[in-house]
Design an enzyme around this catalytic site. Sequence first.
Site: not given
Ligand code: UD1
Length: 358
Positions: A205
């Site tokens: 991811h």
């Molecule tokens: C975050 C952490 C990463 C961790 C990961 C575990 C940071 C910088 N990164 O990354 O270290 O390994 O979590 O999952 O904090 N989204 C959804 N639903 C959700 C959450 C996210 O659809 O409940 C999607 C959204 O499009 C969002 C994208 O995932 O923009 C990324 O989510 P984000 O929280 O920004 O970072 P992660 O990639 O989840």
Amino acid sequence: MMFMHVVGARPNFMKAAPVMAAFKTRGWRQMLIHTGQHYDELMSDVMFMQLGLPQPDVNLAVGSGSHASQTAAVMTALERVLSQNRPEMLVLYGDVNSTLAGAVTAAKMGVPIAHVEAGVRSHDRSMPEEINRLVTDRLSTVLFAPSSRARENLIAEGMPPEAVHSVGNVMIDTLEWSMSQVDARAVLTTPGIPAGTPYVLVTLHRPVTVDDDDLLHGVAAALSTIAEMHCPVIFPVHPRTRSKLGPAGHPRLHLIGPMGYLEFVSLQKNARLIITDSGGVQVEAAHLGVPCLTFRDNTEWPETIAAGANTLIGRDPQQLVRAATHALSSSPRPFTLPADWDGHTAERIAEVLERSCW
Ligand code: UD1
């Protein structure tokens, strides 16, 4: 004395659960703030329920956004919560944007910070998590390092030795607890394939893996090749990856949604091989004794490599096929992990705080 815990994203939840439980046993006052960085039912609600975390006292509901806007949204909302509740200590976990936001906000308000999982380093500043780790550690009052290597990193960066406590890896506390839960609930392990069939489990991811279309499609093709040559491949897909990945290219490549913690642990435990770019999964795979290939150029968990439990294979899809073929045709070798990755880290954290705060 009141502790305020801040969590926001999936990898925070399994770290906070044992710490909150250890504090509760001591009758300490505590509040739980969920920033809302992760908000999907499977990324957050199911995890809370399965891990026995209390309902958050406050949910900041910040949701998704760029790094700056997400971090700023947590800071703005958390500043209000901190000034209304004035905890004696803010407890932060791991390295996500919510962790960084909590550290900067609390430090500016003069609230002491305890950082659980301090001193972990990949030495790669292109990873957002590395920036979050460096800043959070720098601003923390008490640093709970998961290994002697993490402790050494902090000392080398100039942190005062008396502030750094090597307490072991809190993720293992939750993993050990989950074993009995997984067995008792007979958690479904292998969606889409007959029970007992060997399979490869995949999690990918990180932006560096999934934001490059060519690389992601190369990886998807490599996973299809592994499914064709060897055995089924199960890939629970993070929402960030889902939007970029097309349909599965092979009938034995199973793309499924994000899983609950217990379902995922069960899948890990029974896998023949794990392929990942996650930090936490490297640790969990090592503890479960399942061979792990880390699809990255570096790792923040060199302890797993040194032990021989994990192999860094870089980010080349063809190398992925070669390494998986090699791993699937060899028997896993025995290895030893750090002695304090023993399921009692939260207890040691509480003991340190008991000695220093009360
Ligand atoms: C975050 C952490 C990463 C961790 C990961 C575990 C940071 C910088 N990164 O990354 O270290 O390994 O979590 O999952 O904090 N989204 C959804 N639903 C959700 C959450 C996210 O659809 O409940 C999607 C959204 O499009 C969002 C994208 O995932 O923009 C990324 O989510 P984000 O929280 O920004 O970072 P992660 O990639 O989840």
